[in-house]
Design a protein around this motif. Structure first.
Motif, PDB file in Angstrom:
ATOM      1  N   ARG A 287       0.706  -1.062  -0.244  1.00 21.35           N
ATOM      2  CA  ARG A 287      -0.043  -0.061  -0.053  1.00 21.35           C
ATOM      3  C   ARG A 287       0.787   1.325  -0.042  1.00 21.35           C
ATOM      4  NH1 ARG A 287      -4.007  -1.207   4.819  1.00 21.35           N
ATOM      5  NH2 ARG A 287      -4.517  -3.353   4.485  1.00 21.35           N
ATOM      6  N   MET A 288       2.032   1.358   0.091  1.00 21.48           N
ATOM      7  CA  MET A 288       2.980   2.474   0.394  1.00 21.48           C
ATOM      8  C   MET A 288       4.284   2.179  -0.878  1.00 21.48           C
ATOM      9  SD  MET A 288       3.050   3.283   4.270  1.00 21.48           S
ATOM     10  CE  MET A 288       3.539   4.922   4.380  1.00 21.48           C
ATOM     11  N   ASN A 289       4.161   3.222  -1.732  1.00 22.34           N
ATOM     12  CA  ASN A 289       5.341   3.305  -2.551  1.00 22.34           C
ATOM     13  C   ASN A 289       5.959   4.652  -2.571  1.00 22.34           C
ATOM     14  OD1 ASN A 289       6.826   2.529  -5.146  1.00 22.34           O
ATOM     15  ND2 ASN A 289       5.519   3.649  -6.104  1.00 22.34           N
ATOM     16  N   LEU A 290       7.358   4.568  -2.764  1.00 26.01           N
ATOM     17  CA  LEU A 290       8.096   5.873  -2.620  1.00 26.01           C
ATOM     18  C   LEU A 290       8.634   6.276  -4.059  1.00 26.01           C
ATOM     19  CD1 LEU A 290       9.463   8.080  -0.994  1.00 26.01           C
ATOM     20  CD2 LEU A 290      11.429   6.565  -0.729  1.00 26.01           C
ATOM     21  N   LEU A 291       8.378   7.504  -4.253  1.00 25.89           N
ATOM     22  CA  LEU A 291       8.970   8.026  -5.502  1.00 25.89           C
ATOM     23  C   LEU A 291       9.705   9.359  -5.061  1.00 25.89           C
ATOM     24  CD1 LEU A 291       8.828   8.292  -8.737  1.00 25.89           C
ATOM     25  CD2 LEU A 291       6.649   9.673  -8.465  1.00 25.89           C
ATOM     26  N   HIS A 292      10.963   9.030  -5.213  1.00 27.57           N
ATOM     27  CA  HIS A 292      11.940  10.264  -5.312  1.00 27.57           C
ATOM     28  C   HIS A 292      12.018  11.170  -6.494  1.00 27.57           C
ATOM     29  CE1 HIS A 292      15.372  12.707  -4.056  1.00 27.57           C
ATOM     30  NE2 HIS A 292      16.355  12.049  -4.562  1.00 27.57           N
ATOM     31  N   SER A 293      11.239  12.248  -6.416  1.00 27.39           N
ATOM     32  CA  SER A 293      10.951  13.288  -7.441  1.00 27.39           C
ATOM     33  C   SER A 293      10.414  14.715  -6.909  1.00 27.39           C
ATOM     34  CB  SER A 293       9.984  12.686  -8.407  1.00 27.39           C
ATOM     35  OG  SER A 293       9.387  13.629  -9.122  1.00 27.39           O
ATOM     36  N   SER A 294      10.388  15.639  -7.544  1.00 24.18           N
ATOM     37  CA  SER A 294       9.764  16.904  -7.083  1.00 24.18           C
ATOM     38  C   SER A 294       8.175  16.364  -7.156  1.00 24.18           C
ATOM     39  CB  SER A 294      10.246  18.057  -7.966  1.00 24.18           C
ATOM     40  OG  SER A 294       9.766  18.035  -9.330  1.00 24.18           O
ATOM     41  N   GLY A 295       7.390  17.278  -6.330  1.00 27.73           N
ATOM     42  CA  GLY A 295       5.983  17.108  -6.311  1.00 27.73           C
ATOM     43  C   GLY A 295       5.617  17.429  -7.712  1.00 27.73           C
ATOM     44  N   LEU A 296       6.170  18.742  -8.273  1.00 26.94           N
ATOM     45  CA  LEU A 296       5.509  19.009  -9.675  1.00 26.94           C
ATOM     46  C   LEU A 296       5.934  18.311 -10.819  1.00 26.94           C
ATOM     47  CD1 LEU A 296       4.375  21.528 -11.236  1.00 26.94           C
ATOM     48  CD2 LEU A 296       6.571  22.530 -11.269  1.00 26.94           C
ATOM     49  N   GLN A 297       7.042  17.663 -10.660  1.00 32.79           N
ATOM     50  CA  GLN A 297       7.225  16.518 -11.927  1.00 32.79           C
ATOM     51  C   GLN A 297       6.520  15.398 -11.949  1.00 32.79           C
ATOM     52  OE1 GLN A 297      11.533  15.459 -11.652  1.00 32.79           O
ATOM     53  NE2 GLN A 297      11.109  13.903 -13.587  1.00 32.79           N
ATOM     54  N   ALA A 298       6.398  14.939 -10.477  1.00 33.65           N
ATOM     55  CA  ALA A 298       5.364  13.642 -10.101  1.00 33.65           C
ATOM     56  C   ALA A 298       3.914  14.149 -10.798  1.00 33.65           C
ATOM     57  CB  ALA A 298       5.392  13.136  -9.061  1.00 33.65           C
ATOM     58  N   LEU A 299       3.477  15.220 -10.531  1.00 32.38           N
ATOM     59  CA  LEU A 299       2.099  15.578 -10.889  1.00 32.38           C
ATOM     60  C   LEU A 299       1.938  15.877 -12.394  1.00 32.38           C
ATOM     61  CD1 LEU A 299       1.300  18.416  -8.092  1.00 32.38           C
ATOM     62  CD2 LEU A 299       0.133  15.942  -8.412  1.00 32.38           C
ATOM     63  N   GLN A 300       3.186  16.263 -13.043  1.00 33.79           N
ATOM     64  CA  GLN A 300       2.999  16.320 -14.330  1.00 33.79           C
ATOM     65  C   GLN A 300       2.991  15.013 -15.394  1.00 33.79           C
ATOM     66  OE1 GLN A 300       6.010  19.279 -14.913  1.00 33.79           O
ATOM     67  NE2 GLN A 300       4.415  21.108 -14.825  1.00 33.79           N
ATOM     68  N   SER A 301       3.683  13.891 -14.435  1.00 33.67           N
ATOM     69  CA  SER A 301       4.029  12.549 -15.358  1.00 33.67           C
ATOM     70  C   SER A 301       3.537  11.388 -14.696  1.00 33.67           C
ATOM     71  CB  SER A 301       5.716  12.686 -15.386  1.00 33.67           C
ATOM     72  OG  SER A 301       6.122  12.375 -14.176  1.00 33.67           O
ATOM     73  N   TYR A 302       2.785  11.572 -13.385  1.00 31.84           N
ATOM     74  CA  TYR A 302       2.190  10.305 -12.721  1.00 31.84           C
ATOM     75  C   TYR A 302       0.716  10.074 -13.755  1.00 31.84           C
ATOM     76  CZ  TYR A 302       2.264   6.959  -9.214  1.00 31.84           C
ATOM     77  OH  TYR A 302       2.265   5.751  -8.386  1.00 31.84           O
ATOM     78  N   GLN A 303       0.608   8.538 -13.530  1.00 27.70           N
ATOM     79  CA  GLN A 303      -0.673   8.188 -13.740  1.00 27.70           C
ATOM     80  C   GLN A 303      -1.849   8.738 -12.939  1.00 27.70           C
ATOM     81  OE1 GLN A 303       1.613   6.172 -12.744  1.00 27.70           O
ATOM     82  NE2 GLN A 303       0.762   4.333 -11.476  1.00 27.70           N
ATOM     83  N   SER A 304      -3.073   8.732 -13.700  1.00 36.05           N
ATOM     84  CA  SER A 304      -4.117   9.416 -12.793  1.00 36.05           C
ATOM     85  C   SER A 304      -4.294   8.708 -11.550  1.00 36.05           C
ATOM     86  CB  SER A 304      -5.434   9.431 -13.691  1.00 36.05           C
ATOM     87  OG  SER A 304      -5.364  10.104 -14.607  1.00 36.05           O
ATOM     88  N   VAL A 305      -4.636   9.191 -10.557  1.00 30.14           N
ATOM     89  CA  VAL A 305      -5.142   8.840  -8.971  1.00 30.14           C
ATOM     90  C   VAL A 305      -6.465   9.325  -8.649  1.00 30.14           C
ATOM     91  CG1 VAL A 305      -2.544   8.404  -8.268  1.00 30.14           C
ATOM     92  CG2 VAL A 305      -3.897  10.441  -7.956  1.00 30.14           C
ATOM     93  N   ASP A 306      -6.857   8.616  -7.756  1.00 31.21           N
ATOM     94  CA  ASP A 306      -8.152   9.184  -7.343  1.00 31.21           C
ATOM     95  C   ASP A 306      -7.898  10.385  -6.374  1.00 31.21           C
ATOM     96  OD1 ASP A 306      -9.816   6.916  -8.020  1.00 31.21           O
ATOM     97  OD2 ASP A 306      -9.059   5.747  -6.395  1.00 31.21           O
ATOM     98  N   VAL A 307      -7.201  10.486  -5.651  1.00 33.84           N
ATOM     99  CA  VAL A 307      -6.781  11.624  -4.792  1.00 33.84           C
ATOM    100  C   VAL A 307      -5.469  12.250  -4.818  1.00 33.84           C
ATOM    101  CG1 VAL A 307      -7.052  12.379  -2.394  1.00 33.84           C
ATOM    102  CG2 VAL A 307      -8.510  10.776  -3.201  1.00 33.84           C
ATOM    103  N   VAL A 308      -5.289  13.476  -4.908  1.00 38.84           N
ATOM    104  CA  VAL A 308      -3.962  14.065  -4.359  1.00 38.84           C
ATOM    105  C   VAL A 308      -4.042  14.841  -3.556  1.00 38.84           C
ATOM    106  CG1 VAL A 308      -2.295  15.722  -5.499  1.00 38.84           C
ATOM    107  CG2 VAL A 308      -3.445  13.989  -7.101  1.00 38.84           C
ATOM    108  N   TYR A 309      -2.775  14.504  -2.639  1.00 37.64           N
ATOM    109  CA  TYR A 309      -2.890  15.127  -1.330  1.00 37.64           C
ATOM    110  C   TYR A 309      -1.609  16.058  -1.190  1.00 37.64           C
ATOM    111  CZ  TYR A 309      -2.431  15.247   3.877  1.00 37.64           C
ATOM    112  OH  TYR A 309      -2.319  15.761   5.064  1.00 37.64           O
ATOM    113  N   LEU A 310      -1.843  17.232  -0.701  1.00 36.23           N
ATOM    114  CA  LEU A 310      -0.687  18.047  -0.671  1.00 36.23           C
ATOM    115  C   LEU A 310      -0.484  18.820   0.818  1.00 36.23           C
ATOM    116  CD1 LEU A 310      -1.474  20.398  -3.669  1.00 36.23           C
ATOM    117  CD2 LEU A 310       0.246  18.401  -3.800  1.00 36.23           C
TER     118      LEU A 310
END
Length: 248
Positions: A145-168
């Motif tokens: 249930r928990m996966n780590l991505l070492h990236s800037s938040g902006l880069q992840a938001l621009q390249s990640y697959q769609s999710v139900d919820v984005v938490y900031l």
């Protein structure tokens, strides 16, 4: 580049792996903020501030464990804000993971959470915390249930697959600099700094989230990017601004 103090008692292959994944430098001596080992756990330490104490990610004890067992579950403000009181198996991208405590609560309630952390030292702490948690019988679900991505938040938001919820949960400067701020928060401001680009995260977050974007804010803070949310859920010390794209 962050520094990792060499410890001959720790598997050298694991230390080398941390350096490779998070661009750390192995050193024999260090001054100031650095990563070190204590009781087989990776910790953030300042050699010039002995009273500061070590900072680590520990999902198996302390505040994280207590919150998982006694925090109110689906009745917690964060759970309601993210929609976990309505549906269990939501996918959530935590674009500003920090020490991962909110992500851990969300995952413990059934969500599948991707933790995004751009600071290499903090990302390494998260990686090691997840390693130790997954070794505990009662927390073996962490790997699923928990996966780590070492990236800037902006880069992840621009390249990640769609999710139900984005938490900031962007780092926010204390309102009163003379007030006593937790040692941990002081350290974070020293090592990580404030998220001065936080406003830029909202627009791509709204594009990525299928259901909603949730923004954690201090009670006194304005809405992110001055954009009023659909609704807000108030917690003890902060609020959760909710921007709804579709019903859960």
């Amino acid at each position: 580049m962050s520094l990792l103090l060499i410890n001959p008692q720790i598997d050298p292959e694991y230390q080398a792996k941390l350096c490779d994944k998070f661009s750390l430098a192995l050193v024999n001596d260090v001054s100031g903020w650095h990563l070190a080992w204590h009781n087989n756990a990776l910790v953030l330490r300042n050699s010039n501030l002995p009273k500061q104490g070590d900072i680590l990610v520990d999902f198996d004890s302390g505040a994280s464990s207590y919150r998982r067992q006694h925090g109110g579950g689906k009745n917690e403000a964060i759970a309601k804000a993210c929609g976990l009181n309505k549906k269990r198996d939501l996918t959530i991208l935590d674009a500003t993971a920090g020490l991962g405590r909110d992500a851990f609560v969300l995952a413990s309630l059934g969500a599948k959470v991707t933790l995004v952390e751009r600071n290499p030292a903090v990302a390494a702490l998260l990686y090691d915390g997840l390693r130790r948690a997954a070794a505990q019988p009662e927390l073996q679900w962490v790997n699923e249930r928990m996966n780590l991505l070492h990236s800037s938040g902006l880069q992840a938001l621009q390249s990640y697959q769609s999710v139900d919820v984005v938490y900031l949960d962007p780092m926010f400067p204390p309102r009163d600099k003379s007030a006593l701020v937790k040692k941990e928060m002081r350290a974070f401001h020293d090592v990580v700094g404030s998220d001065t680009d936080a406003d830029a995260l909202l627009a791509p977050a709204l594009k990525l989230a299928l259901k909603r974007v949730v923004v954690k804010r201090p009670g006194y803070a304005d809405a992110l990017a001055q954009q009023e949310p659909t609704m807000a859920v108030t917690g003890k010390n902060n609020r959760f601004d909710v921007y709804i794209n579709a019903a859960i």
